[in-house]
Enzyme design. Structure first.
Site, mmCIF file in Angstrom:
data_model
loop_
_atom_site.group_PDB
_atom_site.id
_atom_site.type_symbol
_atom_site.label_atom_id
_atom_site.label_comp_id
_atom_site.label_asym_id
_atom_site.label_seq_id
_atom_site.Cartn_x
_atom_site.Cartn_y
_atom_site.Cartn_z
ATOM 1 C CB ALA A 220 -0.902 -0.013 1.237
ATOM 2 N N PRO A 221 0.440 2.314 -0.706
ATOM 3 C CG PRO A 221 0.400 4.515 -1.529
ATOM 4 C CD PRO A 221 1.175 3.596 -0.614
ATOM 5 N N GLY A 222 0.496 1.397 -3.322
ATOM 6 C CA GLY A 222 0.503 0.660 -4.585
ATOM 7 C C GLY A 222 1.509 1.107 -5.638
ATOM 8 N N GLY A 223 2.508 1.865 -5.236
ATOM 9 C CA GLY A 223 3.502 2.329 -6.214
ATOM 10 C C GLY A 223 4.230 1.178 -6.918
ATOM 11 C CG ASP A 239 0.202 -2.742 3.188
ATOM 12 O OD1 ASP A 239 -0.325 -2.407 4.266
ATOM 13 O OD2 ASP A 239 1.271 -2.255 2.766
ATOM 14 C CG ASP A 259 2.773 -10.730 9.207
ATOM 15 O OD1 ASP A 259 3.406 -9.761 8.727
ATOM 16 O OD2 ASP A 259 3.299 -11.586 9.935
ATOM 17 C CG ASP A 275 9.011 -0.371 -0.326
ATOM 18 O OD1 ASP A 275 10.140 -0.243 0.173
ATOM 19 O OD2 ASP A 275 8.327 0.598 -0.704
ATOM 20 C CE LYS A 304 12.207 -0.293 3.434
ATOM 21 N NZ LYS A 304 11.849 0.592 2.335
HETATM 22 C C1 LIG Z 1 7.142 1.927 2.389
HETATM 23 S S1 LIG Z 1 5.474 1.432 2.422
HETATM 24 C C2 LIG Z 1 5.298 0.646 0.881
HETATM 25 C C3 LIG Z 1 5.108 1.585 -0.274
HETATM 26 C C4 LIG Z 1 4.772 0.849 -1.546
HETATM 27 N N1 LIG Z 1 5.891 0.020 -2.009
HETATM 28 C C5 LIG Z 1 4.410 1.794 -2.654
HETATM 29 O O1 LIG Z 1 5.162 1.856 -3.648
HETATM 30 O O2 LIG Z 1 3.355 2.459 -2.582
HETATM 31 C C6 LIG Z 1 5.523 0.078 3.509
HETATM 32 C C7 LIG Z 1 4.198 -0.658 3.652
HETATM 33 O O3 LIG Z 1 4.459 -1.861 4.369
HETATM 34 C C8 LIG Z 1 3.298 -2.184 5.115
HETATM 35 N N2 LIG Z 1 3.693 -3.170 6.139
HETATM 36 C C9 LIG Z 1 4.448 -2.992 7.242
HETATM 37 N N3 LIG Z 1 4.580 -4.173 7.901
HETATM 38 C C10 LIG Z 1 3.909 -5.097 7.169
HETATM 39 C C11 LIG Z 1 3.695 -6.489 7.296
HETATM 40 N N4 LIG Z 1 4.187 -7.170 8.322
HETATM 41 N N5 LIG Z 1 2.938 -7.114 6.364
HETATM 42 C C12 LIG Z 1 2.438 -6.443 5.316
HETATM 43 N N6 LIG Z 1 2.610 -5.117 5.131
HETATM 44 C C13 LIG Z 1 3.342 -4.462 6.045
HETATM 45 C C14 LIG Z 1 2.807 -0.847 5.628
HETATM 46 O O4 LIG Z 1 1.418 -0.917 5.911
HETATM 47 C C15 LIG Z 1 3.124 0.083 4.449
HETATM 48 O O5 LIG Z 1 1.992 0.260 3.632
#
Ligand SMILES: C[S@@+](CC[C@H](N)C(=O)[O-])C[C@H]1O[C@@H](n2cnc3c(N)ncnc32)[C@H](O)[C@@H]1O
Length: 365
Positions: A220-223, A239, A259, A275, A304
């Site tokens: 999320a949000p989906g990039g 997500d 998860d 990501d 990270k």
């Molecule tokens: C950096 S953002 C991702 C941005 C995404 N790649 C984009 O291009 O829009 C990280 C995402 O990881 C999700 N997240 C964190 N821990 C998670 C988990 N254990 N399982 C699934 N999603 C997770 C968060 O909700 C967040 O939306």
């Protein structure tokens, strides 16, 4: 150039000079090309000064640029003394005599505010300098060598060369990518840049092919999902957060609220991308598990790096992934790179290379 081409100039993200310096020191030492790194914090540049004549030239011949994690771009060269701003061209053309004849001239500046201010000077000099270099036969069409000119100030420069086949394709290692208007987040550029960097253009139609199935963890949000959808893939977007409606409307995305560390696809997919912001060792272990179980064939994911020992952490993650896959008798390619659109992170590309297409098809990859 008194000691020949003895400076290896490396471009990196500002703040990562220490990692870039440690990495090149280690790699040059392993090749038996001694030297020391000069890296001013925040300068976005590292100078590896070789002790032997033409040592930097040897480094760009013997080291694979693609194997470096923290260098965005490089060239082998030497400083040029420019005594007067009235005539910058003569000393540069004289220094070019020490280089192989090059196919073109690339002027660069550091990725800093000071660097950006020197771009106007570079632009102004490009044509007149090229013209004199051509007259002195320092430029030659189709040469694999490319001339680099790095400006540190109006009177301080480094002149050098890199081989197109073993260097970044872009000035300073910075690709010219734009956020598409309909992409849900700027993070989309991280995956696009990763593909440009890790997948040769001529293989895009096979490795980023329509109808492939992909999983995007932390979507999320989906990039990132946007990039996969653009390649006409079907995507499981994992997500708990909301996905952009425009992506859901394509019918190519299934939003899985789960998860990302424990969810697995019902059958193997070609691509895994991730990501999620978490501990690098946890992400590395999770992705290794996907490969060991045969759940995916190729992956792009971020590690990270908020900790202090960032270089050590990257090396340790690479070793953990390699030993898990070796133990499972999986042949693979692993590359890591701090991309231009990465911040406190590196991007990893992992790919199985032990599956021919027939087996892969049979297993539904
Ligand atoms: C950096 S953002 C991702 C941005 C995404 N790649 C984009 O291009 O829009 C990280 C995402 O990881 C999700 N997240 C964190 N821990 C998670 C988990 N254990 N399982 C699934 N999603 C997770 C968060 O909700 C967040 O939306």
């Amino acid at each position: 150039m008194s000691n020949g081409i003895d400076h290896l100039v490396l471009f990196c993200r500002p703040g990562f000079e220490g990692e870039c310096a440690a990495e090149i020191g280690e790699r040059a030492g392993a090749l038996g090309i001694p030297g020391y790194a000069k890296a001013k914090p925040g300068s976005a540049l590292v100078f590896f000064v070789c002790q032997q004549k033409d040592g930097a030239f040897e480094l760009i011949k013997q080291l694979a640029f693609d194997e470096l994690v923290f260098a965005r771009a490089w060239f082998a060269g030497a400083p040029v003394a420019i005594d007067s701003p009235e005539d910058r061209i003569s000393p540069l053309v004289a220094a070019a005599e020490a280089l192989p004849r090059c196919g073109g001239l690339l002027q660069e500046t550091a990725d800093t505010n000071d660097g950006k201010q020197l771009q106007a000077l570079a632009k102004k000099l490009q044509r007149p300098l090229e013209s004199v270099l051509r007259k002195r036969t320092r430029l030659k069409k189709n040469s694999p060598w490319r001339m680099h000119l790095l400006w540190l100030s109006g009177t301080e420069a480094f002149l050098g060369t890199s081989n197109r086949r073993n260097a970044s394709a872009w000035a300073g290692g910075i690709p010219r990518l734009r956020v598409p208007r309909d992409a849900p987040s700027r993070a989309t550029l991280k995956l696009e840049e990763a593909w440009h960097h890790f997948i040769p253009q001529e293989e895009w139609d096979i490795r980023l092919a329509p109808s492939m199935r992909a999983v995007d963890l932390g979507a999320a949000p989906g990039g990132w999902t946007y990039q996969l959808v653009q390649r006409s893939m079907f995507v499981y977007a994992v997500d708990n957060g909301p996905m952009a409606q425009s992506l859901m409307d394509t019918g190519q995305v299934e939003h899985v609220k789960a998860d990302g560390f424990s969810w697995r696809p019902p059958k193997p997919v070609h691509w895994l991308v991730c990501d999620i912001v978490d501990k690098p060792s946890r992400t590395a272990a999770m992705v290794s598990d996907w490969f060991v179980r045969g759940d995916c064939r190729e992956a792009v994911f971020n590690l990270k790096l908020p900790m202090k020992k960032r270089y050590a952490e990257v090396v340790s993650c690479a070793q953990k992934i390699a030993s898990a896959l070796h133990a499972a008798n999986i042949e693979f390619e692993l590359r890591m790179r701090q991309l231009y659109f990465d911040r406190e992170e590196v991007t990893v590309h992992l790919r199985r290379v032990d599956l021919n297409d027939e087996i892969a098809m049979h297993r539904n990859f």
